[in-house]
Motif scaffolding. Structure first.
Motif, PDB file in Angstrom:
ATOM      1  N   ARG A 256      38.068  46.182  46.252  1.00  0.00           N
ATOM      2  CA  ARG A 256      39.384  45.893  46.671  1.00  0.00           C
ATOM      3  C   ARG A 256      40.395  46.151  46.555  1.00  0.00           C
ATOM      4  N   ARG A 258      43.896  46.309  48.180  1.00  0.00           N
ATOM      5  CA  ARG A 258      45.245  44.806  49.054  1.00  0.00           C
ATOM      6  C   ARG A 258      44.044  44.062  49.762  1.00  0.00           C
ATOM      7  N   LYS A 259      43.556  43.361  50.766  1.00  0.00           N
ATOM      8  CA  LYS A 259      43.306  43.100  51.834  1.00  0.00           C
ATOM      9  C   LYS A 259      41.411  42.908  52.796  1.00  0.00           C
TER      10      LYS A 259
END
Length: 281
Positions: A256, A258-259
């Motif tokens: 991962r 951030r998004k």
């Protein structure tokens, strides 16, 4: 047991004094080698990188520092720690001998060797969540010194504290041109479709041994296209996979940033090939 200039000493033995140049000025280099059942992974590559780095730093290379001599000292250290039949990480640190200010009194060197047990004899993929973030407080310089594995790693130390304070597993470091260079503890690879990118040495990344091996592996395949080119922060969220490489972990997938969530299919593929090279090398 620690190996200091060929002499085995107990862990509690005081070895370095206040005048040690590695401590005072970061005037030192190190190599971390993975060992399994007495076999050193990619030892020749580690050895020649160390010799080249010593020349760049104008250290005097002892006549005794042959490939065979240092390998025997490593194996002696592993045996003294009862790890010959297991798996271990061994670190050799080479530093200019005591004395002087910025200008040393001598270019002669000393060395230490230390080792610690590892769980697995070969590289294994981790499926655990692994989140990273950009570290933007300080930058890596785009020069040859950044390519060397020196003990001057204060940027990496501060970045690791930042990661711990903010709940990240690692951070990605950027250079003075704001390009993504590497992780705190290894080189960075980015996968998009069939293209695999890693920053060039001219961007300031470490001249990593596993980086070199993966470049060799990828370059010989027909299924992937290798690119040694700069990586912008904007590319990270467009990638299919991101992974970190170093000599102890082998390959560590990032899950991962951030998004964005990432897979590890290509990483698993390459790790299998890396293990095959380690067995043969």
């Amino acid at each position: 047991m620690v190996n200091f200039d060929g002499t085995l000493l107990g862990d509690e033995t005081a070895i370095l004094n206040y005048d040690n140049r590695g401590l005072k000025f970061g005037d030192a280099l190190f190599e971390t080698v993975r060992c399994a059942n007495g076999k050193l992974f990619f030892w020749e590559d580690h050895y020649f990188r160390l010799m080249a780095s010593m020349r760049i730093l104008r250290m005097e290379i002892p006549m005794a520092f042959t490939l065979e001599f240092l390998e025997e000292e490593i194996k002696k250290t592993i045996e003294a720690n009862n790890l010959t039949r297991g798996s271990a990480r061994l670190r050799i640190t080479v530093f200019r001998k005591d004395g002087g200010l910025y200008q040393p009194l001598t270019n002669d060197v000393s060395y230490t060797m230390e080792c610690h047990e590892l769980e697995s004899p070969f590289y294994i993929i981790s499926e655990d969540p692994y989140e990273v973030e950009l570290f933007k407080d300080y930058y890596i310089n785009k020069d040859m010194l950044s390519n060397l594995k020196t003990t001057n790693k204060i940027l990496n130390v501060v970045a690791s504290v930042y990661a711990e304070e903010n709940g990240y597993n690692n951070c990605l470091l950027i250079n003075t041109d704001k390009q993504v260079v590497e992780a705190i503890n290894g080189n960075l690879f980015l996968v998009t479709d069939k293209k695999i990118k890693t920053p060039p040495l001219s961007d300031g990344c470490l001249d990593g041994i596993i980086r070199k091996k993966l470049i060799e592996i990828i370059s010989k395949t027909e299924e992937f296209e290798l690119q040694e080119s700069s990586i912008s922060p904007f590319e990270l969220q467009k990638a299919d996979e991101l992974f970190i490489t170093n000599s102890v972990l082998g390959l560590r997938p990032i899950t991962r940033y951030r998004k964005k969530q990432y897979g590890n299919k290509v990483g698993k593929n390459l790790l299998g090939r890396l293990n095959a090279h380690a067995r043969l090398g």
